[in-house]
Design an enzyme around this catalytic site. Structure first.
Site, PDB file in Angstrom:
ATOM      1  CG  PHE A  56      -1.485   1.197   1.700  1.00 33.87           C
ATOM      2  CD1 PHE A  56      -2.187   2.037   0.846  1.00 33.87           C
ATOM      3  CD2 PHE A  56      -1.313   1.588   3.029  1.00 33.87           C
ATOM      4  CE1 PHE A  56      -2.695   3.247   1.297  1.00 33.87           C
ATOM      5  CE2 PHE A  56      -1.829   2.780   3.486  1.00 33.87           C
ATOM      6  CZ  PHE A  56      -2.506   3.612   2.621  1.00 33.87           C
TER       7      PHE A  56
ATOM      8  CE1 TYR B 164       4.457  -4.353  11.380  1.00 33.78           C
ATOM      9  CE2 TYR B 164       3.139  -3.240  13.039  1.00 33.78           C
ATOM     10  CZ  TYR B 164       3.781  -3.225  11.817  1.00 33.78           C
ATOM     11  OH  TYR B 164       3.743  -2.090  11.030  1.00 33.78           O
TER      12      TYR B 164
HETATM   13  N1  LIG Z   1       0.007   1.433   6.797  1.00 30.57           N
HETATM   14  C1  LIG Z   1       0.231   1.759   8.060  1.00 30.57           C
HETATM   15  O1  LIG Z   1      -0.661   2.285   8.720  1.00 30.57           O
HETATM   16  C2  LIG Z   1       1.598   1.537   8.679  1.00 30.57           C
HETATM   17  C3  LIG Z   1       1.759   1.946  10.016  1.00 30.57           C
HETATM   18  C4  LIG Z   1       2.985   1.738  10.615  1.00 30.57           C
HETATM   19  C5  LIG Z   1       4.038   1.198   9.907  1.00 30.57           C
HETATM   20  N2  LIG Z   1       3.860   0.829   8.620  1.00 30.57           N
HETATM   21  C6  LIG Z   1       5.008   0.208   7.932  1.00 30.57           C
HETATM   22  O2  LIG Z   1       5.096   0.643   6.586  1.00 30.57           O
HETATM   23  C7  LIG Z   1       5.524  -0.452   5.752  1.00 30.57           C
HETATM   24  C8  LIG Z   1       4.520  -0.637   4.608  1.00 30.57           C
HETATM   25  O3  LIG Z   1       3.241  -0.921   5.157  1.00 30.57           O
HETATM   26  P1  LIG Z   1       1.934  -1.087   4.249  1.00 30.57           P
HETATM   27  O4  LIG Z   1       0.808  -0.563   5.018  1.00 30.57           O
HETATM   28  O5  LIG Z   1       2.215  -0.574   2.901  1.00 30.57           O
HETATM   29  O6  LIG Z   1       1.798  -2.671   4.250  1.00 30.57           O
HETATM   30  P2  LIG Z   1       1.650  -3.694   3.013  1.00 30.57           P
HETATM   31  O7  LIG Z   1       1.434  -5.030   3.622  1.00 30.57           O
HETATM   32  O8  LIG Z   1       0.655  -3.187   2.038  1.00 30.57           O
HETATM   33  O9  LIG Z   1       3.090  -3.600   2.355  1.00 30.57           O
HETATM   34  C9  LIG Z   1       4.203  -4.339   2.819  1.00 30.57           C
HETATM   35  C10 LIG Z   1       4.878  -4.952   1.598  1.00 30.57           C
HETATM   36  O10 LIG Z   1       6.020  -5.719   2.045  1.00 30.57           O
HETATM   37  C11 LIG Z   1       6.053  -6.918   1.305  1.00 30.57           C
HETATM   38  N3  LIG Z   1       6.812  -7.920   2.069  1.00 30.57           N
HETATM   39  C12 LIG Z   1       6.512  -8.439   3.292  1.00 30.57           C
HETATM   40  N4  LIG Z   1       7.447  -9.329   3.649  1.00 30.57           N
HETATM   41  C13 LIG Z   1       8.360  -9.380   2.641  1.00 30.57           C
HETATM   42  C14 LIG Z   1       9.547 -10.106   2.433  1.00 30.57           C
HETATM   43  N5  LIG Z   1      10.007 -11.013   3.325  1.00 30.57           N
HETATM   44  N6  LIG Z   1      10.242  -9.897   1.282  1.00 30.57           N
HETATM   45  C15 LIG Z   1       9.806  -9.007   0.359  1.00 30.57           C
HETATM   46  N7  LIG Z   1       8.670  -8.281   0.509  1.00 30.57           N
HETATM   47  C16 LIG Z   1       7.971  -8.468   1.645  1.00 30.57           C
HETATM   48  C17 LIG Z   1       4.595  -7.287   1.115  1.00 30.57           C
HETATM   49  O11 LIG Z   1       4.345  -8.201   0.073  1.00 30.57           O
HETATM   50  C18 LIG Z   1       3.973  -5.919   0.842  1.00 30.57           C
HETATM   51  O12 LIG Z   1       3.983  -5.606  -0.538  1.00 30.57           O
HETATM   52  C19 LIG Z   1       5.649  -1.677   6.636  1.00 30.57           C
HETATM   53  O13 LIG Z   1       7.005  -1.855   6.987  1.00 30.57           O
HETATM   54  C20 LIG Z   1       4.851  -1.304   7.869  1.00 30.57           C
HETATM   55  O14 LIG Z   1       5.338  -1.933   9.017  1.00 30.57           O
HETATM   56  C21 LIG Z   1       2.658   0.967   7.991  1.00 30.57           C
END
Ligand SMILES: NC(=O)c1ccc[n+]([C@@H]2O[C@H](COP(=O)([O-])OP(=O)(O)OC[C@H]3O[C@@H](n4cnc5c(N)ncnc54)[C@H](O)[C@@H]3O)[C@@H](O)[C@H]2O)c1
Length: 325
Positions: free
Chosen positions: A11, A147
């Site tokens: 995302f 997490y």
């Molecule tokens: N969206 C939020 O509200 C939020 C809040 C706090 C932190 N974050 C952090 O931001 C980052 C992105 O979050 P998001 O909301 O886009 O989540 P998301 O799940 O949409 O995106 C994470 C991406 O990482 C990829 N991924 C996971 N494990 C992997 C691996 N071992 N190798 C390669 N790719 C891998 C997934 O396929 C996915 O495309 C994350 O690190 C998350 O912890 C997001």
């Protein structure tokens, strides 16, 4: 610049890629699609300076289509309770082993590095709002520990690469972010409530609904990530990024229902284990260092998200009724 985005098919990562490409950078995404989707990047396929490599960062990293890398945004990790609930061990290993591999690559190329961390490192916070110097209140063996502790380890690893190997690294603690490309089944509050409202299904509020959250629209967050990476004086810093406007979960349900003109009922269900009571970022540091503050209001943000979810649900309906398409 040549820029690596791990988790770029997710995302936030996909919006970040859009912004980087529009600024003229070359971008390579490394993603195993465990919670993300190549669909989020379809519009970028064919762009000459964009590449996507399907790969798990826990495994040794493949050769990249760049001779050098200037900056690494490390976003790879399941991020929603649904995602890390389904893949707890993968989440831990991605944040531990995967982060190690990505840090090694950044060190080798003397690249700038940004770790996408999370407000979850504060756990169920005992201070409010949460400042970057707060150490958190985390259960190391609780339902969210894969997490929370995974990200805390990733922070420790990043900090020690910066200290011992002189890596140009920064850590961004992201608070709840939402927007288009949230998946309908993502499980996070806003996409979940909007999807239920759009389908006319009951909107489930866990507990009494008085727990608060702070929601940041994705374009604001992406602007903050870019500044945290490229502004001067961010090396070695830990920076909260989020929208400090606090809202109760019950109020989110009411607004999701009203803005979509939905007939859904709002249904109160038993609180989930270790539900966080309050979450609100203190963003003074981001304001001073990055001259950053969120600009998209809640109603505007959820309208845009609702529009996107509506078209996503319509696409699915049409695919189900015309399976050969
Ligand atoms: N969206 C939020 O509200 C939020 C809040 C706090 C932190 N974050 C952090 O931001 C980052 C992105 O979050 P998001 O909301 O886009 O989540 P998301 O799940 O949409 O995106 C994470 C991406 O990482 C990829 N991924 C996971 N494990 C992997 C691996 N071992 N190798 C390669 N790719 C891998 C997934 O396929 C996915 O495309 C994350 O690190 C998350 O912890 C997001």
């Amino acid at each position: 610049m040549n820029i690596l985005v791990t988790g770029g098919a997710g995302f936030i990562g996909s919006h970040l890629c859009d912004a980087l490409l529009s600024q003229g950078h070359a971008v390579v995404v490394v993603d195993n699609f465990i919670t993300g989707s190549p669909e989020n990047l379809t519009h970028l396929q064919g762009a000459p300076t964009f590449h996507c490599v399907r790969h798990d960062v826990v495994e040794p990293l493949p050769d990249l289509p760049f001779s050098s890398v200037d900056a690494v945004f490390h976003l790879a990790s399941p991020a929603s309770p649904e995602g890390y609930g389904r893949y707890p061990l993968e989440t831990l290993m991605t944040n531990a082993v995967g982060t190690h591999r990505v840090l090694e690559l950044a060190s080798r190329f003397h690249a700038k590095f940004l770790l996408a961390s999370t407000s979850e490192v504060y756990g169920d916070p005992l201070i409010h709002p949460q400042t970057e110097d707060y150490w958190g209140n985390v259960n190391p063996v609780g339902p969210r520990s894969c997490y929370d502790e995974g990200k805390r380890f990733a922070e420790a690893l990043t900090t020690n690469y910066a200290r011992q190997k002189d890596l140009d690294a920064r850590i961004v603690r992201i608070f709840n972010t939402y927007g288009p490309r949230n998946q309908p089944e993502d499980g996070r509050v806003i996409p979940n409530f909007l999807t239920r409202a759009l389908l006319g299904e009951p909107i489930p509020v866990y507990g009494d609904g008085r727990q608060s959250r702070s929601f940041c629209f994705v374009s604001d967050l992406v602007e903050g990530l870019l500044r945290a990476m490229f502004y001067p004086n961010t090396r070695g810093e830990i920076i909260n990024l989020g929208n400090p406007a606090e809202i109760t979960v019950a109020e989110v349900a009411r607004r999701a229902k009203a803005l979509t003109k939905s007939s859904s009922s709002i249904v109160y269900q038993p609180a989930r284990p270790e539900e966080i009571a309050r979450r609100k970022p203190e963003i003074t540091k981001a304001q001073h260092l990055l001259d950053w503050r969120p600009t998209v209001g809640f109603d505007e943000g959820i309208q845009k998200t609702a529009q996107w979810l509506k078209s996503k649900l319509a696409q699915r309906r049409s695919a189900q009724s015309h399976p050969s398409n």
